[in-house]
Scaffold this active site. Sequence first.
Site, PDB file in Angstrom:
ATOM      1  N   ARG A 142       0.897  -1.309  -0.100  1.00 37.78           N
ATOM      2  CA  ARG A 142      -0.019  -0.029  -0.081  1.00 37.78           C
ATOM      3  C   ARG A 142       0.880   1.332   0.195  1.00 37.78           C
ATOM      4  O   ARG A 142       0.388   2.215   0.749  1.00 37.78           O
ATOM      5  CB  ARG A 142      -0.730  -0.108   1.001  1.00 37.78           C
ATOM      6  N   SER A 182     -10.440  -0.244   4.399  1.00 35.66           N
ATOM      7  CA  SER A 182      -9.653  -0.210   5.500  1.00 35.66           C
ATOM      8  C   SER A 182      -8.905   0.906   5.780  1.00 35.66           C
ATOM      9  O   SER A 182      -8.210   1.583   4.899  1.00 35.66           O
ATOM     10  CB  SER A 182      -8.367  -1.218   5.069  1.00 35.66           C
ATOM     11  N   GLU A 189      -3.857   4.021   6.235  1.00 35.70           N
ATOM     12  CA  GLU A 189      -3.870   3.727   4.797  1.00 35.70           C
ATOM     13  C   GLU A 189      -4.805   4.898   4.143  1.00 35.70           C
ATOM     14  O   GLU A 189      -4.093   5.577   3.088  1.00 35.70           O
ATOM     15  CB  GLU A 189      -4.508   2.483   4.392  1.00 35.70           C
TER      16      GLU A 189
HETATM   17  C1  LIG Z   1     -15.614  -0.846   0.222  1.00 35.58           C
HETATM   18  C2  LIG Z   1     -14.275  -0.483   0.063  1.00 35.58           C
HETATM   19  C3  LIG Z   1     -13.490  -1.645  -0.142  1.00 35.58           C
HETATM   20  C4  LIG Z   1     -12.034  -1.372  -0.538  1.00 35.58           C
HETATM   21  N1  LIG Z   1     -11.314  -2.473  -0.507  1.00 35.58           N
HETATM   22  C5  LIG Z   1      -9.681  -2.351  -1.077  1.00 35.58           C
HETATM   23  C6  LIG Z   1      -8.984  -3.469  -1.281  1.00 35.58           C
HETATM   24  O1  LIG Z   1      -9.455  -4.598  -0.961  1.00 35.58           O
HETATM   25  N2  LIG Z   1      -7.686  -3.412  -1.382  1.00 35.58           N
HETATM   26  C7  LIG Z   1      -7.142  -2.025  -1.508  1.00 35.58           C
HETATM   27  O2  LIG Z   1      -6.040  -1.723  -1.792  1.00 35.58           O
HETATM   28  N3  LIG Z   1      -7.846  -1.053  -1.163  1.00 35.58           N
HETATM   29  C8  LIG Z   1      -9.202  -1.010  -0.979  1.00 35.58           C
HETATM   30  N4  LIG Z   1     -10.056  -0.063  -0.887  1.00 35.58           N
HETATM   31  C9  LIG Z   1      -9.471   1.386  -0.918  1.00 35.58           C
HETATM   32  C10 LIG Z   1      -9.452   2.101  -2.225  1.00 35.58           C
HETATM   33  O3  LIG Z   1     -10.522   1.630  -3.209  1.00 35.58           O
HETATM   34  C11 LIG Z   1      -8.134   1.823  -2.912  1.00 35.58           C
HETATM   35  O4  LIG Z   1      -7.309   2.487  -2.305  1.00 35.58           O
HETATM   36  C12 LIG Z   1      -8.116   2.491  -4.353  1.00 35.58           C
HETATM   37  O5  LIG Z   1      -6.899   2.124  -5.153  1.00 35.58           O
HETATM   38  C13 LIG Z   1      -8.424   4.036  -4.528  1.00 35.58           C
HETATM   39  O6  LIG Z   1      -8.810   4.373  -5.800  1.00 35.58           O
HETATM   40  P1  LIG Z   1      -9.226   5.756  -6.242  1.00 35.58           P
HETATM   41  O7  LIG Z   1      -9.374   6.077  -7.386  1.00 35.58           O
HETATM   42  O8  LIG Z   1     -10.462   5.834  -5.311  1.00 35.58           O
HETATM   43  O9  LIG Z   1      -8.333   6.698  -5.434  1.00 35.58           O
HETATM   44  P2  LIG Z   1      -8.747   8.258  -4.624  1.00 35.58           P
HETATM   45  O10 LIG Z   1      -9.450   7.650  -3.388  1.00 35.58           O
HETATM   46  O11 LIG Z   1      -9.405   9.171  -5.517  1.00 35.58           O
HETATM   47  O12 LIG Z   1      -6.972   8.688  -4.466  1.00 35.58           O
HETATM   48  C14 LIG Z   1      -6.466   7.959  -3.454  1.00 35.58           C
HETATM   49  C15 LIG Z   1      -5.135   8.530  -3.667  1.00 35.58           C
HETATM   50  O13 LIG Z   1      -4.353   8.136  -4.787  1.00 35.58           O
HETATM   51  C16 LIG Z   1      -4.084   9.580  -5.490  1.00 35.58           C
HETATM   52  N5  LIG Z   1      -4.363   9.696  -6.865  1.00 35.58           N
HETATM   53  C17 LIG Z   1      -5.608   9.188  -7.445  1.00 35.58           C
HETATM   54  N6  LIG Z   1      -5.562   9.093  -8.597  1.00 35.58           N
HETATM   55  C18 LIG Z   1      -4.156   9.393  -9.118  1.00 35.58           C
HETATM   56  C19 LIG Z   1      -3.400   9.483 -10.169  1.00 35.58           C
HETATM   57  N7  LIG Z   1      -3.940   9.467 -11.606  1.00 35.58           N
HETATM   58  N8  LIG Z   1      -2.150   9.793 -10.204  1.00 35.58           N
HETATM   59  C20 LIG Z   1      -1.494  10.047  -8.893  1.00 35.58           C
HETATM   60  N9  LIG Z   1      -2.246   9.859  -7.739  1.00 35.58           N
HETATM   61  C21 LIG Z   1      -3.604   9.839  -7.910  1.00 35.58           C
HETATM   62  C22 LIG Z   1      -5.190  10.634  -4.832  1.00 35.58           C
HETATM   63  O14 LIG Z   1      -4.493  11.977  -4.930  1.00 35.58           O
HETATM   64  C23 LIG Z   1      -4.859   9.942  -3.219  1.00 35.58           C
HETATM   65  O15 LIG Z   1      -3.725  10.432  -2.607  1.00 35.58           O
HETATM   66  C24 LIG Z   1     -11.359  -0.267  -0.658  1.00 35.58           C
HETATM   67  C25 LIG Z   1     -12.369   1.020  -0.435  1.00 35.58           C
HETATM   68  C26 LIG Z   1     -13.519   0.641  -0.005  1.00 35.58           C
HETATM   69  C27 LIG Z   1     -14.532   1.951  -0.116  1.00 35.58           C
END
Ligand SMILES: Cc1cc2nc3c(=O)[nH]c(=O)nc-3n(C[C@H](O)[C@H](O)[C@H](O)COP(=O)(O)OP(=O)(O)OC[C@H]3O[C@@H](n4cnc5c(N)ncnc54)[C@H](O)[C@@H]3O)c2cc1C
Length: 300
Positions: free
Chosen positions: A171, A220, A290
Site C-alpha cells: 500500500r 480499510s 492507509e
Molecule cells: C468498500 C471498499 C473496499 C476497499 N477494498 C480495498 C481493497 O481490497 N484493497 C485496497 O487496496 N484498497 C481497497 N479500498 C480502498 C480504495 O478503493 C483503494 O485505495 C483504491 O485504489 C483507491 O482508488 P481511487 O481511484 O478511489 O483513489 P482516490 O481515493 O481518488 O485517491 C487515493 C489517492 O491516490 C491519489 N491518486 C488518485 N489518482 C491518481 C493518479 N492518477 N495519479 C496519482 N495519484 C492519484 C490521490 O491523490 C489520493 O492520494 C477499498 C475501499 C472501499 C470503499
Amino acid sequence: MAAETTQHWRGELKLDEPMGGHTSWRAGGRARRFYKPADIDDLCEFMAGLDASEPLLWLGLGSNLLVRDGGFPGTVIFTFGALTEMRWIDGQTVHVGAGMSCSKVARTTAREGLVGAEFLAGIPGTMGGALAMNAGAFDGETWAHVSAVDTIDRAGVVHTRLPSEYRIAYRSVEGVPEEWFLGATLALRHGDAEAARERIQELLARRSASQPTQQPSCGSVFRNPPGDHAARLIEATGLKGLARGGAQVSEKHANFIVNTGSATATEIEALINEVQERVEQAQGIRLEREVRIVGERPAS
Ligand SMILES: Cc1cc2nc3c(=O)[nH]c(=O)nc-3n(C[C@H](O)[C@H](O)[C@H](O)COP(=O)(O)OP(=O)(O)OC[C@H]3O[C@@H](n4cnc5c(N)ncnc54)[C@H](O)[C@@H]3O)c2cc1C
C-alpha cells in the site's frame, strides 16, 4: 459552476465543488476548482497553464480519501470517466487509462481470457488510485502486473516510466515527486476466461460476507502491521461499534469506519485518531493510516 473566459482547454471546470459527492465516505468540504479533462492532450494544456504554486489533488473515485470540512484550497484533477482509454498492445498486454474503474479492468481482461487482474474487481477505485496506493486484495497487488506507466508533471509533460523507477511496498508507492499517473501497461497471463469470471464472483462474495459494502466507507482505514491485522487489534481493544457523531467503527469489519448517514469529515477524522490512540495505549502498536486525508480544517 463557472467557466473561465480565457480558456484554451476543452475539459469541464467547476468552482466550489462539494467533495462529498466524489468520495466514498460521502463527507467533506468543497474544492476551490475541480477539473475533468477532455483527454490527455487537453490535460497537458491545462497543467501547463497552472500557476506553479497551485495546490493540486488528483482524484479517482475518492475511495481512499477524506477531504476535510474546510475544503481543498486548490485544483482537483478528476480522472474518473475522463482518462479511460484501453488499448491492447498484444494478446496479454494492455494499456489502461488512469480514469478507468478497477472493476472494469478486471471484467474486461477476464473476458479476454487473461488472468491476474481478478483481484481488482472488488476495489471500488480507478486504475490511477490503484497505482498510487499499490492497491491489492486476496494476494493480488497492482504493481505486480505493471510493466510501465505514463505520468504527467506540473508542466504538462508526459513521461513513460518503468516500475524500477519506483519504491513499491505494501500500500505504498514512492516515485518522482510532482508526477501523476495517466495510465499503466499491464502484463497479464493467458488463462481460462470462464475460470477468471468465476474467480471474480468468488472474490466479490467473500468481500460482501466480511465487509460493510452497503455503507459509505473508505475500506480499510489502517494498514495491517507486519504479522498482524489492524482489524484484530481494533476489535481486541473493544472499539467495534464506537461512534463519534455519524462516524462509526463498523460492527462487521473493525478496520472500516462507516458513515451512518450524517458524518462530517471532522467526525470521521476524530474517530480515526481516537482508534489509533486507543489501540496504541492498549496494544502497544501504533497503526499507520492507509486512507489519505487532505484539505483544511473548518474555521471554528
Ligand atoms: C468498500 C471498499 C473496499 C476497499 N477494498 C480495498 C481493497 O481490497 N484493497 C485496497 O487496496 N484498497 C481497497 N479500498 C480502498 C480504495 O478503493 C483503494 O485505495 C483504491 O485504489 C483507491 O482508488 P481511487 O481511484 O478511489 O483513489 P482516490 O481515493 O481518488 O485517491 C487515493 C489517492 O491516490 C491519489 N491518486 C488518485 N489518482 C491518481 C493518479 N492518477 N495519479 C496519482 N495519484 C492519484 C490521490 O491523490 C489520493 O492520494 C477499498 C475501499 C472501499 C470503499
